[in-house]
Design an enzyme around this catalytic site. Structure first.
Site: not given
Length: 354
Positions: A205, A231, A298, A301, A324, A333
């Site tokens: 990110r 995150k 973004h 990514r 993730h 995806y």
């Protein structure tokens, strides 16, 4: 301290008063793990304590807080700014005139063209704001309760309304990489090329890239291993072939004495912002002749993840590479897997022949 709901002389000023109070509340309750400029945040808090004169002043303070490192504040403020501006057209005289039916009407008008993800952000921000008002307003020892929950708002389509992310094809990626090689950002050429290459070749990110420190990078044979603060205050590692960034990293690292120093800073020594990195990407896409609906950083990514899945057909690999928490997040995806679609078409043909 609690205040009467209609604490100012008219609806617009009262709503602005509460919106400023709410922004101040969010500044001090959101995660500050990415805070880079405590002084700037203190200045914003002080200004909010004094009060703001108009929505533009509040907007500027929210942006200043974001640039200081509290990027989450805009997730709440931007939707509420739109709601504030739209409600002013109704010429209301009291905040007590706001109810769920009116909010649904407003949201239907201002979010019609937005993705489901953006609509969910609006819903979260609105519910959170009015919950704040429920708890903070008081007059004659009583509070006005809005009880806004938007459970029946039909603006969100659910899982079938998932919007596929923008990405570059292999041919477009080659043009983009050529544009990087030929780009001239004056004194910032090496730094800008390095951060874009790290993002496109690792899929991290933008918020993770701008927080990389010199000490986060180590070597192992022909690889650089980069420790990423992800995150939720979690850590993970990504790897990149040395040959892809060796010369750029060598030139950048010459200027660093401390391993605790951030790798990507401006001439004042402050960290780059996400919006600045996105502007670099937009310039490179323009030079490469690539047009996308979303040109931000973004998208790099998404490109990494899409091409990785197309090459390896390994969803778990995509999940681990992108960091993730859930495999379902990575599943988006698989929508770009034309081989599966071709197989389905062939099976359908065989069924028709039988």
């Amino acid at each position: 301290m609690k205040y009467p709901l209609d604490c100012e002389e008219n609806f617009e000023k009262s709503f602005l008063f509460w919106l400023a109070k709410y922004v101040k509340f969010k500044l001090n309750s959101l995660s500050n793990k990415e805070l880079k400029n405590p002084q700037a945040l203190a200045e914003v808090n002080f200004a909010l304590t004094k009060g703001v004169k108009n929505i533009d002043e509040l907007d500027a303070l929210a942006k200043k807080a974001r640039n200081a490192g509290l990027s989450g504040v805009n997730t709440y403020f931007n939707p509420l700014k739109k709601v504030f501006e739209y409600l002013n057209f109704y010429k209301l005289y009291s905040l007590k005139q706001i109810d769920e039916e009116l909010i649904v009407e407003v949201l239907a008008s201002i979010t019609g063209a937005l993705s489901d993800a953006s609509k969910k952000n609006y819903r979260i921000a609105v519910i959170n704001f009015f919950d704040f008002l429920d708890k903070q307003n008081e007059e004659d020892e009583k509070a006005h309760i809005f009880d806004i929950n938007l459970k029946n708002w039909a603006g969100i389509a659910g899982s079938k309304g998932v919007k596929l992310p923008e990405f570059m094809s292999k041919e477009e990626l080659k043009k983009f990489l050529d544009a990087i090689e030929n780009a001239d950002f004056k004194n910032n050429t090496i730094r800008n090329k390095l951060i874009i290459k790290i993002i496109i070749f690792t899929g991290i990110r933008v918020s993770e890239a701008i927080n990389i420190k010199m000490g986060d990078i180590s070597e192992e044979n022909d690889l650089y291993i980069i420790r990423i603060r992800a995150k939720g205050n979690k850590y993970r590692v990504v790897m990149i072939k040395k040959e892809l960034i060796y010369d750029l990293l060598k030139n950048v690292s010459i200027n660093y004495i401390s391993k605790d120093a951030l790798l990507f800073v401006n001439k004042k020594g402050t960290p780059l912002t996400q919006s600045y990195v996105s502007r670099i990407v937009e310039q490179l896409l323009f030079r490469a002749g690539i047009r996308k609906q979303k040109n931000g950083a973004h998208m790099l990514r998404h490109t990494f993840a899409t091409l990785l899945y197309k090459k390896q057909k390994d969803l778990v690999l995509v999940q681990e590479a992108l960091g993730h928490a859930s495999l379902n997040t990575s599943r988006i995806y698989t929508h770009f897997d034309n081989d599966k679609l071709k197989l389905a078409a062939q099976v359908a043909k065989e069924l028709s022949d039988s």
